[in-house]
Design an enzyme around this catalytic site. Structure first.
Site, short mmCIF file in Angstrom:
data_model
loop_
_atom_site.label_atom_id
_atom_site.label_comp_id
_atom_site.label_asym_id
_atom_site.label_seq_id
_atom_site.Cartn_x
_atom_site.Cartn_y
_atom_site.Cartn_z
N PHE A 1 -32.17 8.21 4.13
CA PHE A 1 -31.98 6.93 4.83
C PHE A 1 -33.30 6.22 5.10
O PHE A 1 -33.44 5.47 6.06
CB PHE A 1 -31.15 7.10 6.11
N GLY B 1 -24.99 -2.64 4.57
CA GLY B 1 -23.78 -3.45 4.70
C GLY B 1 -22.61 -2.52 4.90
O GLY B 1 -22.78 -1.40 5.37
N LYS C 1 0.84 -1.21 0.00
CA LYS C 1 0.00 0.00 0.00
C LYS C 1 0.87 1.25 0.00
O LYS C 1 0.61 2.20 -0.75
CB LYS C 1 -0.87 0.03 1.26
N CYS D 1 -18.91 -0.50 8.34
CA CYS D 1 -19.22 0.34 9.51
C CYS D 1 -20.52 -0.05 10.20
O CYS D 1 -20.51 -0.58 11.31
CB CYS D 1 -19.25 1.80 9.10
N LYS E 1 -20.98 -3.80 11.79
CA LYS E 1 -20.12 -4.16 12.92
C LYS E 1 -20.23 -3.15 14.06
O LYS E 1 -20.05 -3.49 15.23
CB LYS E 1 -18.67 -4.38 12.49
N LEU F 1 -17.29 10.51 7.79
CA LEU F 1 -17.33 10.50 6.33
C LEU F 1 -18.05 9.26 5.80
O LEU F 1 -18.03 8.20 6.42
CB LEU F 1 -15.94 10.62 5.72
N ALA G 1 -36.01 1.57 1.43
CA ALA G 1 -36.12 0.14 1.74
C ALA G 1 -35.45 -0.65 0.62
O ALA G 1 -35.38 -0.20 -0.52
CB ALA G 1 -37.58 -0.25 1.86
N THR H 1 -13.21 4.10 15.14
CA THR H 1 -14.46 3.88 15.87
C THR H 1 -14.23 2.85 16.95
O THR H 1 -13.92 1.69 16.64
CB THR H 1 -15.56 3.41 14.90
#
Ligand code: UGA
Length: 417
Positions: free
Chosen positions: A234, A242, A17, A245, A248, A130, A237, A103
């Protein structure tokens, strides 16, 4: 950060990376990032290294590593956060500010602050909001800033001054700021994601009921969304949420609440998770039903693999899950995505991938699961000429059902007429 006027060194343990980034090449798909990255690297103000010692001379140190779900548990895996902070320790100077962005379960900042205290550096917690697909915009002009500051007033002042300098541009533009303690800042992050997940599962629960009652969840969402207290965003439907973030984070939040003796307070998030996971089952069921009870040997075009449009991220992607399940039922799945095929292929080499045209050609059913623009705007007349059977399952309720029906398609939405 370079765009915000700073000089930056990025550290990662992954040498491949770092190599790519040093050449100005992004390691994942994110709109507007490649240009910005190239510009920053060319300016000489952005460098990368695998050597933690390269942080020397920096005064503000962001810890932004991942906190995935721990294997075999709902809790967050803090291995990477701990390793990053430990890696920083020998290189910190007194008065440096370490800023947590990862997080984390509430209480982590206090523990990390104790770890770095002997170095004389100060910890602040500055959660990140973000969205993938909008990462550049959300970083350069965030909708709010949250600072979790130490209790000691002198340390708090130093940390705040440093963060105010980092975000001077955004603050000058009037970005709202909430300055608070560590625990509140940590909780703000997971509370925000838990609320968003709840909003999506709420509308998906309405989709389940609408389907049984013969109602239309899209119109329902429009109607309740006009209430400014509810809002339309948001409330789409479909196949559910997924990504790396929301899924989990709600799990880690319930695990942490249980540790704090308040598991009951977040029990509803288990229901939010369950509703969400049922969506994938429902998409698969609808495909099978529409195919007359069996998907075996039927050619199914799966449009979309990424967990959301404008991303190549397939972590916990409902779309990829639907493709894998249909494939497991014996369907001849040809899956496609503008950006996420390479990632999907690495994880599921058993799947067949192709272009949109290859997926659609002679398909017995078309399943739209990630609402990329190029799928939303597919021409139903042209698509109708290449498929074997005009059957579309709109897993994101994003197509113009009337236009598709007018073009001779059987249209199946989720909780939608
Ligand atoms: C989410 C939050 O929105 C960000 O604020 C947060 O910073 C980020 O997580 C994070 O914790 O790092 P992101 O994972 O990029 O951002 O994706 P979202 O835009 O939240 O979408 C999540 C999922 O919900 C996607 O699978 C999307 O398809 C789904 N979704 C979204 C719906 O099913 N319905 C909707 O109405 C909206």
């Amino acid at each position: 950060m370079v765009k915000l006027g700073h000089e930056v060194v990025g550290i990662d343990v992954d040498a491949a990376k770092i190599d790519l980034l040093s050449r100005g090449e992004a390691t994942f798909f994110e709109p507007a990032l490649p240009e910005l990255l190239r510009e920053a690297v060319q300016s000489g103000r952005l460098t990368f290294s695998t050597d933690p010692a390269a942080v020397r001379g920096s005064t503000v140190h962001f810890v932004s590593v991942g906190t995935p779900q721990k294997a075999g548990s709902y809790a967050a895996d803090l291995t990477y956060v701990d390793a990053a902070v430990e890696g920083l320790l020998p290189h910190l100077a007194a008065g440096d500010i370490v800023v947590g962005k990862s997080t984390v379960p509430v209480g982590t900042a206090e523990r990390l602050a104790a770890m770095i205290e002997p170095s004389g550096a100060i910890l602040a917690w500055n959660p990140e909001f973000l969205r993938e697909g909008f990462a550049v915009k959300d970083t350069i002009s965030p909708d709010r800033l949250v600072y979790g500051l130490p209790e000691d007033p002198r340390e708090s002042e130093k940390a705040r001054t440093a963060l105010d300098e980092v975000y001077a541009q955004a603050l000058a533009a009037g970005t709202p700021l909430v300055a608070t303690d560590y625990a509140t800042a940590e909780l703000v992050k997971v509370a925000a994601n838990a609320f968003l997940a709840t909003k999506i599962s709420f509308i998906n629960a309405m989709a389940e009921v609408s389907e049984a009652a013969g109602a239309d969840v899209t119109q329902l969402a429009d109607a309740i969304g006009y209430d400014a207290r509810i809002g339309r965003r948001f409330l789409n439907a479909g196949a559910g949420f997924g990504g790396g973030c929301l899924p989990k984070d709600i799990r880690a939040f319930t695990a942490r609440a249980e540790e704090l003796g308040r598991g009951e307070a977040l029990n509803f998030l288990k229901e939010v998770d369950a509703i969400n996971l049922r969506r994938r089952d429902r998409v698969v069921q609808l495909v099978v039903e529409a195919l007359g009870g069996s998907a075996f040997n039927k050619k199914v075009a799966v449009l979309g693999l990424a967990f959301k449009p404008d991303s190549d991220d397939i972590r916990d992607s409902p779309s990829l899950d639907v493709a894998v399940r249909l494939n497991g039922l014996g369907a001849r799945v040809v899956a496609t995505d503008p950006e996420a095929i390479a990632n999907s292929q690495r994880m599921h080499p058993q799947l067949v991938f192709g272009t949109t045209d290859e997926a659609l050609r002679d398909a017995d059913a078309v399943v739209l699961v990630t609402e990329w623009d190029e799928y939303r705007t597919l021409d139903p007349v042209a698509a109708g000429q290449v498929v074997a059977s005009r059957l579309v399952i709109d897993g994101r309720n994003c197509l113009d059902s009337e236009a598709w029906r007018d073009a001779g398609w059987k249209y199946v939405g989720l909780g939608r007429k």
